[in-house]
Design an enzyme around this catalytic site. Structure first.
Site, PDB file in Angstrom:
ATOM      1  N   GLY A   1      -6.969  -6.387   8.260  1.00  0.00           N
ATOM      2  CA  GLY A   1      -5.289  -6.728   8.089  1.00  0.00           C
ATOM      3  C   GLY A   1      -4.580  -5.631   7.463  1.00  0.00           C
ATOM      4  O   GLY A   1      -3.676  -5.049   7.980  1.00  0.00           O
TER       5      GLY A   1
ATOM      6  N   LEU B   1      -4.003  -2.197   7.222  1.00  0.00           N
ATOM      7  CA  LEU B   1      -4.106  -1.433   8.270  1.00  0.00           C
ATOM      8  C   LEU B   1      -4.739  -0.154   7.924  1.00  0.00           C
ATOM      9  O   LEU B   1      -4.588   0.579   6.841  1.00  0.00           O
ATOM     10  CB  LEU B   1      -2.958  -1.107   9.042  1.00  0.00           C
ATOM     11  CG  LEU B   1      -2.237  -1.915  10.026  1.00  0.00           C
ATOM     12  CD1 LEU B   1      -0.853  -1.598  10.728  1.00  0.00           C
ATOM     13  CD2 LEU B   1      -3.277  -2.515  11.043  1.00  0.00           C
TER      14      LEU B   1
ATOM     15  N   ASP C   1      -1.957   1.543  16.968  1.00  0.00           N
ATOM     16  CA  ASP C   1      -1.438   2.768  16.203  1.00  0.00           C
ATOM     17  C   ASP C   1      -1.208   2.795  15.007  1.00  0.00           C
ATOM     18  O   ASP C   1      -1.257   3.662  14.164  1.00  0.00           O
ATOM     19  CB  ASP C   1       0.033   2.877  17.262  1.00  0.00           C
ATOM     20  CG  ASP C   1      -0.071   3.154  18.609  1.00  0.00           C
ATOM     21  OD1 ASP C   1      -0.295   4.418  18.913  1.00  0.00           O
ATOM     22  OD2 ASP C   1       0.239   2.326  19.311  1.00  0.00           O
TER      23      ASP C   1
ATOM     24  N   ASN D   1      -0.641   1.132  22.867  1.00  0.00           N
ATOM     25  CA  ASN D   1       0.604   0.689  23.677  1.00  0.00           C
ATOM     26  C   ASN D   1       1.967   1.003  23.261  1.00  0.00           C
ATOM     27  O   ASN D   1       2.999   0.634  23.771  1.00  0.00           O
ATOM     28  CB  ASN D   1       0.556  -1.063  23.425  1.00  0.00           C
ATOM     29  CG  ASN D   1       0.511  -1.521  22.052  1.00  0.00           C
ATOM     30  OD1 ASN D   1       1.359  -0.957  21.123  1.00  0.00           O
ATOM     31  ND2 ASN D   1      -0.096  -2.437  21.448  1.00  0.00           N
TER      32      ASN D   1
ATOM     33  N   ILE E   1       3.878   0.822  20.843  1.00  0.00           N
ATOM     34  CA  ILE E   1       4.986   0.213  20.036  1.00  0.00           C
ATOM     35  C   ILE E   1       4.379  -0.451  18.764  1.00  0.00           C
ATOM     36  O   ILE E   1       3.419  -0.908  18.650  1.00  0.00           O
ATOM     37  CB  ILE E   1       5.017  -1.424  21.109  1.00  0.00           C
ATOM     38  CG1 ILE E   1       5.643  -0.963  22.323  1.00  0.00           C
ATOM     39  CG2 ILE E   1       6.051  -2.544  20.309  1.00  0.00           C
ATOM     40  CD1 ILE E   1       7.251  -0.545  22.406  1.00  0.00           C
TER      41      ILE E   1
ATOM     42  N   HIS F   1       5.313  -8.086  19.422  1.00  0.00           N
ATOM     43  CA  HIS F   1       4.072  -7.791  18.363  1.00  0.00           C
ATOM     44  C   HIS F   1       3.792  -8.909  17.345  1.00  0.00           C
ATOM     45  O   HIS F   1       2.830  -9.414  17.429  1.00  0.00           O
ATOM     46  CB  HIS F   1       4.672  -6.479  17.465  1.00  0.00           C
ATOM     47  CG  HIS F   1       3.902  -6.492  16.084  1.00  0.00           C
ATOM     48  ND1 HIS F   1       2.547  -5.659  16.409  1.00  0.00           N
ATOM     49  CD2 HIS F   1       3.919  -6.496  15.014  1.00  0.00           C
ATOM     50  CE1 HIS F   1       2.087  -5.662  15.304  1.00  0.00           C
ATOM     51  NE2 HIS F   1       2.714  -6.254  14.365  1.00  0.00           N
TER      52      HIS F   1
ATOM     53  N   GLU G   1     -10.716   9.741  -1.813  1.00  0.00           N
ATOM     54  CA  GLU G   1     -10.721   8.459  -2.508  1.00  0.00           C
ATOM     55  C   GLU G   1     -10.450   7.442  -1.713  1.00  0.00           C
ATOM     56  O   GLU G   1     -11.005   6.377  -1.869  1.00  0.00           O
ATOM     57  CB  GLU G   1      -9.875   8.561  -3.785  1.00  0.00           C
ATOM     58  CG  GLU G   1     -10.674   9.486  -4.951  1.00  0.00           C
ATOM     59  CD  GLU G   1     -10.289  10.810  -4.793  1.00  0.00           C
ATOM     60  OE1 GLU G   1     -10.716  11.406  -5.846  1.00  0.00           O
ATOM     61  OE2 GLU G   1      -9.573  11.195  -4.081  1.00  0.00           O
TER      62      GLU G   1
ATOM     63  N   PHE H   1      -7.745   8.365 -10.567  1.00  0.00           N
ATOM     64  CA  PHE H   1      -7.532   8.336  -9.108  1.00  0.00           C
ATOM     65  C   PHE H   1      -7.959   7.047  -8.507  1.00  0.00           C
ATOM     66  O   PHE H   1      -7.974   6.752  -7.228  1.00  0.00           O
ATOM     67  CB  PHE H   1      -8.205   9.337  -8.367  1.00  0.00           C
ATOM     68  CG  PHE H   1      -7.847  10.821  -8.876  1.00  0.00           C
ATOM     69  CD1 PHE H   1      -6.406  11.167  -8.980  1.00  0.00           C
ATOM     70  CD2 PHE H   1      -8.523  11.666  -9.284  1.00  0.00           C
ATOM     71  CE1 PHE H   1      -6.123  12.263  -9.304  1.00  0.00           C
ATOM     72  CE2 PHE H   1      -8.488  13.123  -9.687  1.00  0.00           C
ATOM     73  CZ  PHE H   1      -6.921  13.307  -9.858  1.00  0.00           C
TER      74      PHE H   1
ATOM     75  N   HIS I   1     -13.490   9.973 -16.926  1.00  0.00           N
ATOM     76  CA  HIS I   1     -12.253  10.559 -17.701  1.00  0.00           C
ATOM     77  C   HIS I   1     -11.153   9.610 -17.914  1.00  0.00           C
ATOM     78  O   HIS I   1     -10.253   9.502 -17.333  1.00  0.00           O
ATOM     79  CB  HIS I   1     -11.871  11.617 -16.647  1.00  0.00           C
ATOM     80  CG  HIS I   1     -12.836  12.823 -16.630  1.00  0.00           C
ATOM     81  ND1 HIS I   1     -13.943  12.603 -16.067  1.00  0.00           N
ATOM     82  CD2 HIS I   1     -12.488  14.192 -16.788  1.00  0.00           C
ATOM     83  CE1 HIS I   1     -14.604  13.900 -16.228  1.00  0.00           C
ATOM     84  NE2 HIS I   1     -13.737  14.906 -16.467  1.00  0.00           N
TER      85      HIS I   1
ATOM     86  N   HIS J   1      -3.463  13.558 -15.315  1.00  0.00           N
ATOM     87  CA  HIS J   1      -5.045  13.182 -15.075  1.00  0.00           C
ATOM     88  C   HIS J   1      -5.185  12.234 -16.236  1.00  0.00           C
ATOM     89  O   HIS J   1      -6.470  11.958 -16.185  1.00  0.00           O
ATOM     90  CB  HIS J   1      -5.715  14.324 -15.071  1.00  0.00           C
ATOM     91  CG  HIS J   1      -5.873  15.137 -13.894  1.00  0.00           C
ATOM     92  ND1 HIS J   1      -4.643  15.511 -13.342  1.00  0.00           N
ATOM     93  CD2 HIS J   1      -6.798  15.587 -13.087  1.00  0.00           C
ATOM     94  CE1 HIS J   1      -5.097  16.164 -12.108  1.00  0.00           C
ATOM     95  NE2 HIS J   1      -6.211  16.318 -12.028  1.00  0.00           N
TER      96      HIS J   1
END
Length: 650
Positions: A113, A115, A153, A183, A185, A258, A406, A432, A456, A468
């Site tokens: 789900g 994307l 897409d 498609n 769209i 859609h 990552e 991260f 870290h 960081h």
């Protein structure tokens, strides 16, 4: 009408009937992509009577908003979804939720789900297939299957898919086949608004085989494309299938197709277009039912052939076969975690280093380990020293070089776990983890148990400065349901963290580890696996409690060493502590003791529950600073002196 076309149209109309009845869903993709999905499912290796067959082909609907398409396929192929289940599409408690959910609906290989996540998990599945094949295949191939993906897409716009696809090309995952529902769209309109790149040229540059199907309704063209993709064992394949969103409906080619039901009139017009009865909902023609029974017989025939091969393998290579089956059942031998030596360390270490030693103690005993780092293995201490690197030419290697990716690493680790037969981990810096949050959330949602190594872990990063130095990341990870966050105070607790991680069956575990050296505590205990325990007991009447995690535990012990009425609790995992019995929690953290001090070098968010109104939290509710780590701790007041002062004030 040819029977294949009749089957495809049945899939289309079952899908729009689900959406119309729910008054919610996405009809555009099922109407356009049904021929491609049907062609894959008709030819792929699977058996609805044995949905967990280890050598089945995997199918991932990365464009998970098109779930009605998948549910129609599962119904017609006999995976246990009834017409009544289809009628309950998107309803509370149904077997047909809004997006496909792993563990919830038989035949769904992963929860999709968000994307880009599906195609990226599929890369992990393909890596697992290649690795297990390299280990177990001999003159008889017991692991030999493809991973199919239907994406759109939107999947290919999300950056995570490019990260994962880049690694797939590098690793030459020739059994990964992506059908791109092209498609043109999206919700806002034509893809030209924001997505004008040549997708196939990009994928060619990433090392993929690229194929075009000009007419997404042409079954022969689709079959030929899939055949070409399967013949190339070196390059993963992307097949651009040119389709029309909402095909056959009054909204064909429109953005409105859609994500909105077609409406009653729209459904009638669509059924007219496909020459189906306009007054029959959830209609499956008898000849279609009969044809799917024939398809299932063919699938069963191929399955039985494969099972005969499996039987020959099991007799010739009995030990390997038993090992493989146990691995897929997660029937791991973890007895080494009971050995005293697993928890022994000769000197003070940063917990990233002690974790690295524990990881290698695991790897030397546990054959089904498969993981790595996002280009930080020397810093994360996450390399398995007695193993080689997994690569296109060395698929037997266990160390994965994810590269600086990552986002993709988290999803790929999930895919490896979902494939089965392996335990996987991914490592990077804690700061991260922001890049990995969507994948960790899906780990928890899917009830799988990868290990995420985050080093870290605090302002102890020092000279690298506030970019960081994690502040809010612990709170973010702790906020994810069904996720264990574990921040050890010393080497012993770090080893206990690995016991927790290896023992977990349905919950991801995030190990939060220090860059700086931490002293080994004389009172460290296996009770760390319970999430919290007493590391410094009061000598006289208990009046105050300090709760600390990670590197701050030794600071808390130092601050309270002369206080005979203060208890210090190490709380490596709030989630594990909350899972303990009321009696245990009361014994460690008595409710009547309200004078409490919490110490953690991160945001205070979430800690006031434990501090109580009469207590205090020593934390950092701002970004860090650049300088030597010890100076940064002093600057922010995370010191024994400051903790002692605060203790005296409560």
């Amino acid at each position: 009408m040819k029977i294949d076309e009749q089957c495809i149209n049945t899939i289309r109309l079952l899908s729009i009937d689900q959406i119309q009845k729910a008054n919610s869903g996405h009809p555009g993709l099922p109407l356009g992509a049904a021929p491609a999905a049907y062609t894959v499912w008709k030819g792929m290796k699977h058996n609805p009577n044995d949905p967990k067959w280890i050598n089945r082909d995997r199918f991932v609907l990365s464009a998970g908003h098109g779930s009605a398409l998948l549910y129609s396929l599962l119904h017609l192929f006999g995976y246990g979804l009834s017409i009544d289940d289809l009628k309950e599409f998107r309803q509370l408690g149904s077997m047909t939720p809004g997006h496909p959910e792993f563990r919830h609906t038989t035949g769904v290989e992963c929860t999709t789900g968000p994307l880009g996540q599906g195609i990226s998990m599929a890369v992990g599945m393909a890596m697992a297939e290649k690795h297990l094949g390299a280990i177990y295949n001999k003159d008889i191939e017991i692991i030999d299957h493809n991973t199919y993906v239907v994406c759109g897409d939107g999947d290919l716009m999300e950056g995570i898919s490019n990260e994962a696809s880049s690694l797939a090309g590098t690793l030459e995952l020739g059994k990964l086949i992506v059908l791109y529902d092209s498609n043109k769209i999206t919700i806002e309109g034509s893809t030209d608004l924001a997505f004008r790149e040549n997708v196939l040229n990009r994928y060619s540059a990433l090392g993929w085989q690229t194929i075009t199907v000009e007419d997404g309704n042409n079954i022969s063209e689709l079959e030929e494309a899939i055949k070409l993709a399967k013949e190339d064992k070196t390059h993963p394949a992307i097949i651009e299938v040119k389709t029309k969103i909402g095909y056959g409906s009054p909204r064909v080619g429109l953005a409105k197709a859609h994500g909105e039901p077609l409406g009653e009139d729209g459904v009638i017009e669509t059924k007219k277009y496909f020459n189906f009865p306009e007054d029959k909902d959830f209609y499956v023609p008898e000849e279609v039912r009969e044809y799917f029974e024939e398809i299932k017989k063919d699938l069963e025939f191929e399955y039985e052939k494969q099972k005969r091969v499996e039987k020959i393998y099991s007799e010739k290579y009995k030990e390997d076969y038993e090992k493989l089956i146990k691995a897929f059942n997660e029937d791991w031998d973890l007895s080494f975690l009971e050995d005293k030596e697993f928890y022994e360390f000769e000197k003070d270490l940063a917990t990233r280093a002690s974790s690295g030693e524990a990881l290698n103690r695991v790897a030397d005993k546990f054959e089904s380990f498969f993981g790595g780092s996002a280009d930080l293995a020397p810093s994360n201490k996450s390399n398995m020293k007695n193993s080689t690197n997994f690569s296109a030419i060395n698929p037997v290697g266990k160390n994965i070089n994810f590269g600086i990716r990552e986002h993709a690493m988290g999803a790929i680790v999930n895919g490896i776990m979902l494939h089965g037969g392996l335990k996987s981990y991914g490592a990077t810096f804690l700061v991260f983890s922001d890049y990995m949050k969507p994948a960790i959330r899906l780990s928890a949602l899917q009830q799988i148990a990868p290990v995420f190594i985050f080093t870290h872990d605090s302002i102890g990063v020092g000279e690298d400065g506030p970019t960081h130095e994690p502040i809010e990341q612990l709170a973010m990870l702790r906020s994810i349901p069904n996720n264990i966050v574990y921040r050890p105070a010393d080497a012993f607790e770090a080893a206990v963290g690995w016991k927790v991680a290896m023992s977990s069956k349905s919950t991801p575990v995030c190990l939060i580890l220090s860059r700086q050296t931490l002293p080994n505590l004389s009172t460290s205990s296996l009770e760390a696996a319970k999430g919290a325990y007493i590391v410094k007991k009061e000598d006289e009447e208990l009046k105050k409690i300090i709760i600390a995690t990670g590197s701050e535990v030794s600071i808390a012990i130092e601050a309270a060493k002369d206080d005979k009425n203060t208890r210090v609790i190490s709380m490596p995992s709030r989630e594990l502590f909350e899972a303990q019995s009321v009696d245990y929690r009361e014994r460690v953290l008595p409710r009547n003791i309200k004078r409490r001090l919490v110490v953690e070098a991160a945001t205070s968010f979430g800690w006031h529950k434990y501090a109580t109104e009469e207590g205090k939290v020593i934390s950092i509710d701002e970004f860090g600073a650049s300088g030597p780590g010890s100076e940064i701790f002093n600057y922010f007041g995370i010191t024994a002196e400051n903790v002692k002062k605060a203790l005296n004030e409560i």
